[in-house]
Design a protein around this motif. Structure first.
Motif, PDB file in Angstrom:
ATOM      1  N   PHE A 248       4.776  21.778 -17.898  1.00 23.20           N
ATOM      2  CA  PHE A 248       5.648  21.866 -19.066  1.00 23.20           C
ATOM      3  C   PHE A 248       4.863  22.275 -20.311  1.00 23.20           C
ATOM      4  O   PHE A 248       5.273  23.141 -21.091  1.00 23.20           O
ATOM      5  CB  PHE A 248       6.353  20.522 -19.285  1.00 23.20           C
ATOM      6  N   LYS A 249       3.682  21.626 -20.474  1.00 27.01           N
ATOM      7  CA  LYS A 249       2.834  21.952 -21.619  1.00 27.01           C
ATOM      8  C   LYS A 249       2.390  23.409 -21.561  1.00 27.01           C
ATOM      9  O   LYS A 249       2.344  24.114 -22.585  1.00 27.01           O
ATOM     10  CB  LYS A 249       1.623  21.020 -21.670  1.00 27.01           C
ATOM     11  N   GLU A 250       2.048  23.855 -20.363  1.00 29.37           N
ATOM     12  CA  GLU A 250       1.602  25.231 -20.198  1.00 29.37           C
ATOM     13  C   GLU A 250       2.737  26.219 -20.531  1.00 29.37           C
ATOM     14  O   GLU A 250       2.528  27.226 -21.200  1.00 29.37           O
ATOM     15  CB  GLU A 250       1.121  25.452 -18.775  1.00 29.37           C
ATOM     16  N   ASN A 251       3.947  25.856 -20.061  1.00 26.13           N
ATOM     17  CA  ASN A 251       5.109  26.699 -20.366  1.00 26.13           C
ATOM     18  C   ASN A 251       5.408  26.735 -21.857  1.00 26.13           C
ATOM     19  O   ASN A 251       5.757  27.780 -22.423  1.00 26.13           O
ATOM     20  CB  ASN A 251       6.339  26.215 -19.597  1.00 26.13           C
ATOM     21  N   MET A 252       5.311  25.550 -22.505  1.00 25.11           N
ATOM     22  CA  MET A 252       5.555  25.477 -23.939  1.00 25.11           C
ATOM     23  C   MET A 252       4.530  26.302 -24.715  1.00 25.11           C
ATOM     24  O   MET A 252       4.851  26.986 -25.690  1.00 25.11           O
ATOM     25  CB  MET A 252       5.513  24.014 -24.406  1.00 25.11           C
ATOM     26  N   LEU A 253       3.255  26.228 -24.280  1.00 27.23           N
ATOM     27  CA  LEU A 253       2.204  27.003 -24.939  1.00 27.23           C
ATOM     28  C   LEU A 253       2.468  28.499 -24.786  1.00 27.23           C
ATOM     29  O   LEU A 253       2.334  29.276 -25.743  1.00 27.23           O
ATOM     30  CB  LEU A 253       0.844  26.634 -24.342  1.00 27.23           C
TER      31      LEU A 253
ATOM     32  N   ILE B 160       0.848  -1.212   0.000  1.00 27.63           N
ATOM     33  CA  ILE B 160       0.000   0.000   0.000  1.00 27.63           C
ATOM     34  C   ILE B 160       0.876   1.252   0.000  1.00 27.63           C
ATOM     35  O   ILE B 160       0.609   2.230  -0.708  1.00 27.63           O
ATOM     36  CB  ILE B 160      -0.933  -0.027   1.235  1.00 27.63           C
ATOM     37  N   TYR B 161       1.963   1.208   0.770  1.00 24.88           N
ATOM     38  CA  TYR B 161       2.885   2.350   0.826  1.00 24.88           C
ATOM     39  C   TYR B 161       3.510   2.618  -0.532  1.00 24.88           C
ATOM     40  O   TYR B 161       3.592   3.766  -0.998  1.00 24.88           O
ATOM     41  CB  TYR B 161       3.962   2.061   1.875  1.00 24.88           C
ATOM     42  N   ARG B 162       3.949   1.505  -1.182  1.00 17.67           N
ATOM     43  CA  ARG B 162       4.604   1.668  -2.476  1.00 17.67           C
ATOM     44  C   ARG B 162       3.619   2.192  -3.522  1.00 17.67           C
ATOM     45  O   ARG B 162       3.945   3.037  -4.350  1.00 17.67           O
ATOM     46  CB  ARG B 162       5.183   0.311  -2.927  1.00 17.67           C
ATOM     47  N   ILE B 163       2.387   1.638  -3.439  1.00 16.65           N
ATOM     48  CA  ILE B 163       1.365   2.087  -4.406  1.00 16.65           C
ATOM     49  C   ILE B 163       1.059   3.562  -4.192  1.00 16.65           C
ATOM     50  O   ILE B 163       0.963   4.348  -5.134  1.00 16.65           O
ATOM     51  CB  ILE B 163       0.087   1.231  -4.268  1.00 16.65           C
ATOM     52  N   THR B 164       0.905   3.927  -2.899  1.00 18.47           N
ATOM     53  CA  THR B 164       0.624   5.336  -2.588  1.00 18.47           C
ATOM     54  C   THR B 164       1.766   6.234  -3.062  1.00 18.47           C
ATOM     55  O   THR B 164       1.557   7.296  -3.646  1.00 18.47           O
ATOM     56  CB  THR B 164       0.420   5.502  -1.075  1.00 18.47           C
ATOM     57  N   GLN B 165       2.997   5.765  -2.821  1.00 20.93           N
ATOM     58  CA  GLN B 165       4.176   6.538  -3.250  1.00 20.93           C
ATOM     59  C   GLN B 165       4.229   6.669  -4.774  1.00 20.93           C
ATOM     60  O   GLN B 165       4.528   7.732  -5.318  1.00 20.93           O
ATOM     61  CB  GLN B 165       5.437   5.852  -2.708  1.00 20.93           C
ATOM     62  N   THR B 166       3.887   5.546  -5.444  1.00 21.72           N
ATOM     63  CA  THR B 166       3.882   5.560  -6.915  1.00 21.72           C
ATOM     64  C   THR B 166       2.823   6.516  -7.434  1.00 21.72           C
ATOM     65  O   THR B 166       3.043   7.286  -8.387  1.00 21.72           O
ATOM     66  CB  THR B 166       3.640   4.143  -7.456  1.00 21.72           C
ATOM     67  N   ASN B 167       1.623   6.431  -6.788  1.00 19.45           N
ATOM     68  CA  ASN B 167       0.541   7.340  -7.212  1.00 19.45           C
ATOM     69  C   ASN B 167       0.945   8.798  -7.023  1.00 19.45           C
ATOM     70  O   ASN B 167       0.657   9.650  -7.877  1.00 19.45           O
ATOM     71  CB  ASN B 167      -0.723   7.049  -6.417  1.00 19.45           C
ATOM     72  N   ASN B 168       1.627   9.068  -5.916  1.00 18.45           N
ATOM     73  CA  ASN B 168       2.086  10.436  -5.680  1.00 18.45           C
ATOM     74  C   ASN B 168       3.086  10.887  -6.745  1.00 18.45           C
ATOM     75  O   ASN B 168       3.064  12.027  -7.222  1.00 18.45           O
ATOM     76  CB  ASN B 168       2.707  10.564  -4.285  1.00 18.45           C
ATOM     77  N   ARG B 169       3.958   9.931  -7.082  1.00 18.44           N
ATOM     78  CA  ARG B 169       4.926  10.249  -8.149  1.00 18.44           C
ATOM     79  C   ARG B 169       4.230  10.486  -9.476  1.00 18.44           C
ATOM     80  O   ARG B 169       4.587  11.379 -10.242  1.00 18.44           O
ATOM     81  CB  ARG B 169       5.949   9.115  -8.267  1.00 18.44           C
ATOM     82  N   LEU B 170       3.224   9.618  -9.739  1.00 20.74           N
ATOM     83  CA  LEU B 170       2.477   9.794 -11.000  1.00 20.74           C
ATOM     84  C   LEU B 170       1.755  11.150 -11.030  1.00 20.74           C
ATOM     85  O   LEU B 170       1.719  11.838 -12.055  1.00 20.74           O
ATOM     86  CB  LEU B 170       1.470   8.651 -11.163  1.00 20.74           C
ATOM     87  N   ILE B 171       1.194  11.478  -9.872  1.00 14.96           N
ATOM     88  CA  ILE B 171       0.506  12.769  -9.797  1.00 14.96           C
ATOM     89  C   ILE B 171       1.491  13.918 -10.001  1.00 14.96           C
ATOM     90  O   ILE B 171       1.232  14.867 -10.753  1.00 14.96           O
ATOM     91  CB  ILE B 171      -0.222  12.908  -8.445  1.00 14.96           C
ATOM     92  N   ASN B 172       2.658  13.797  -9.334  1.00 17.83           N
ATOM     93  CA  ASN B 172       3.677  14.835  -9.504  1.00 17.83           C
ATOM     94  C   ASN B 172       4.154  14.915 -10.954  1.00 17.83           C
ATOM     95  O   ASN B 172       4.369  15.994 -11.502  1.00 17.83           O
ATOM     96  CB  ASN B 172       4.865  14.554  -8.576  1.00 17.83           C
ATOM     97  N   CYS B 173       4.323  13.721 -11.539  1.00 18.20           N
ATOM     98  CA  CYS B 173       4.775  13.659 -12.930  1.00 18.20           C
ATOM     99  C   CYS B 173       3.745  14.307 -13.857  1.00 18.20           C
ATOM    100  O   CYS B 173       4.085  15.076 -14.748  1.00 18.20           O
ATOM    101  CB  CYS B 173       5.027  12.197 -13.319  1.00 18.20           C
ATOM    102  N   ARG B 174       2.473  13.973 -13.609  1.00 14.49           N
ATOM    103  CA  ARG B 174       1.413  14.559 -14.427  1.00 14.49           C
ATOM    104  C   ARG B 174       1.383  16.079 -14.277  1.00 14.49           C
ATOM    105  O   ARG B 174       1.223  16.822 -15.254  1.00 14.49           O
ATOM    106  CB  ARG B 174       0.071  13.963 -14.031  1.00 14.49           C
ATOM    107  N   ASN B 175       1.565  16.518 -13.027  1.00 13.63           N
ATOM    108  CA  ASN B 175       1.583  17.958 -12.786  1.00 13.63           C
ATOM    109  C   ASN B 175       2.744  18.635 -13.501  1.00 13.63           C
ATOM    110  O   ASN B 175       2.615  19.735 -14.073  1.00 13.63           O
ATOM    111  CB  ASN B 175       1.657  18.249 -11.289  1.00 13.63           C
ATOM    112  N   HIS B 176       3.898  17.942 -13.485  1.00 16.27           N
ATOM    113  CA  HIS B 176       5.063  18.480 -14.209  1.00 16.27           C
ATOM    114  C   HIS B 176       4.796  18.551 -15.712  1.00 16.27           C
ATOM    115  O   HIS B 176       5.182  19.515 -16.381  1.00 16.27           O
ATOM    116  CB  HIS B 176       6.309  17.621 -13.914  1.00 16.27           C
ATOM    117  N   ILE B 177       4.170  17.508 -16.213  1.00 14.74           N
ATOM    118  CA  ILE B 177       3.854  17.489 -17.651  1.00 14.74           C
ATOM    119  C   ILE B 177       2.901  18.619 -18.010  1.00 14.74           C
ATOM    120  O   ILE B 177       3.093  19.329 -19.011  1.00 14.74           O
ATOM    121  CB  ILE B 177       3.249  16.122 -18.038  1.00 14.74           C
ATOM    122  N   LEU B 178       1.880  18.779 -17.175  1.00 15.18           N
ATOM    123  CA  LEU B 178       0.918  19.865 -17.427  1.00 15.18           C
ATOM    124  C   LEU B 178       1.604  21.232 -17.354  1.00 15.18           C
ATOM    125  O   LEU B 178       1.346  22.127 -18.172  1.00 15.18           O
ATOM    126  CB  LEU B 178      -0.224  19.782 -16.418  1.00 15.18           C
TER     127      LEU B 178
END
Length: 355
Positions: free
Chosen positions: A45-50, A25-43
């Motif tokens: 980045f896209k906003e900066n590129m636009l 559960i800890y690893r999944i939660t940590q992974t989800n947090n990373r995915l969320i952070n990654c998604r936020n970074h991507i968004l």
């Protein structure tokens, strides 16, 4: 005893499973947090590129505006080099001397009566007047062949500074091809800067509306019609040039755009005063040309003027010709050499002759 061991084993397994589950559960939660952070970074980045793209497009537009402005200023500077006066007929300086004889054109050509003041387009000029000599050169596009540069070079370079100061060379671009007009202006402003800046060299052109219905010779065959239209236009070109030059100088000299002036030609002209019209007589010449511009080439009409002026009513033609030959001023040898092989009439070739 055996039952206790089994229970202990089961407890250990349960604890291990619980621990593993917590870890997962800890690893999944940590992974989800990373995915969320990654998604936020991507968004982000896209906003900066636009934002960057929009900024780039805006900068590009601003850059194009700057470049276009620079091109405009460069072109303007080339065309108006040396503080030139560029003007059209409807914005002429009110203090400039304008020959009223241009209004005579309306008498001969009714379609011009609806127009305002008729005057050539002054492309390069400083309104120089009060000189002794005006030299008029009419030029048209000859395709791949041009003699104008060498003609002007010989005409201008073989004047002394005092002669140049007391004269004006007027180039009439008698061609509707704007590219040709621009090429002539570019050549003259680059090659003859001093003469342009002093006002001793001018360039004018003919308003497009002027010849709209004056060059027709429909009663002739197609080949003859083209030649007739070319001859008609040449007469009209000379008329415009003469009328423009009239108030500027005491004497007027008509030249072609494919001749070479000989050494000391101007000195010999001023000493002899030959082959020149008095500017005060130009209006009469023009009116005569306009009456018969469809009938004969301009050099023939010039000969007719002398005959009308010299010959008396009923006089024997032979006697008239002798007197005309004595009266008409000629200078030998010729002061100009014809060098143009390719005529301004398309397809025609002509070889060296004296003028």
């Amino acid at each position: 005893m055996r039952t206790k061991q089994v229970n202990l084993l089961i407890t250990l397994v349960a604890v291990a499973l619980f621990s593993f589950s917590c870890f997962c559960i800890y690893r999944i939660t940590q992974t989800n947090n990373r995915l969320i952070n990654c998604r936020n970074h991507i968004l982000e980045f896209k906003e900066n590129m636009l934002h960057l793209r929009n900024k780039t497009e805006k900068n590009s537009q601003e850059m194009m505006k700057v470049l276009n402005r620079m091109k405009y200023e460069i072109t303007k500077k080339e065309n108006l080099s040396g503080n030139l006066v560029a003007q059209k007929a409807d914005i002429l300086n009110k203090n400039e001397t304008v020959s009223n004889t241009f209004e005579d054109l309306k008498f001969f050509f009714p379609h011009l009566r609806k127009e305002g003041r008729i005057y050539p387009d002054v492309i390069i000029g400083k309104g120089k007047t009060g000189v002794s000599f005006a030299l008029g050169i009419s030029t048209v596009n000859r395709g791949n062949y041009s003699y104008l540069k060498q003609t002007l070079t010989s005409v201008v370079s073989r004047m002394t500074l005092s002669q140049e100061k007391d004269s004006i060379v007027i180039v009439l671009v008698a061609d509707s091809n704007e590219d040709y007009l621009h090429s002539v202006v570019k050549m003259i402003t680059k090659k003859f800067k001093r003469q342009v800046r002093s006002g001793s060299l001018e360039v004018i052109s003919i308003p497009a509306f002027l010849y709209s219905s004056m060059l027709n010779a429909k009663h002739l065959a197609e080949a003859s019609q083209k030649l007739a239209s070319w001859r008609i236009k040449q007469v009209l070109d000379f008329c415009i040039l003469m009328l423009y030059a009239q108030p500027k100088a005491k004497y007027y000299l008509q030249l072609e755009d494919d001749i070479i002036a000989k050494e000391m030609y101007f000195t010999k002209i001023t000493d002899f005063v030959g082959k020149l019209f008095r500017s005060e007589d130009l209006t009469q010449f023009v009116r005569f040309f306009l009456m018969f511009y469809k009938e004969k080439p301009v050099d023939w009409l010039l000969n007719d003027i002398f005959q009308v002026k010299v010959c008396d009513t009923g006089e024997d033609l032979g006697n008239c010709m002798k007197r005309k030959k004595q009266i008409r001023i000629r200078y030998k040898l010729s002061l100009f050499r014809h060098v143009g092989i390719h005529s301004s009439f398309p397809g025609k070739e002509q070889y060296e002759k004296k003028v």
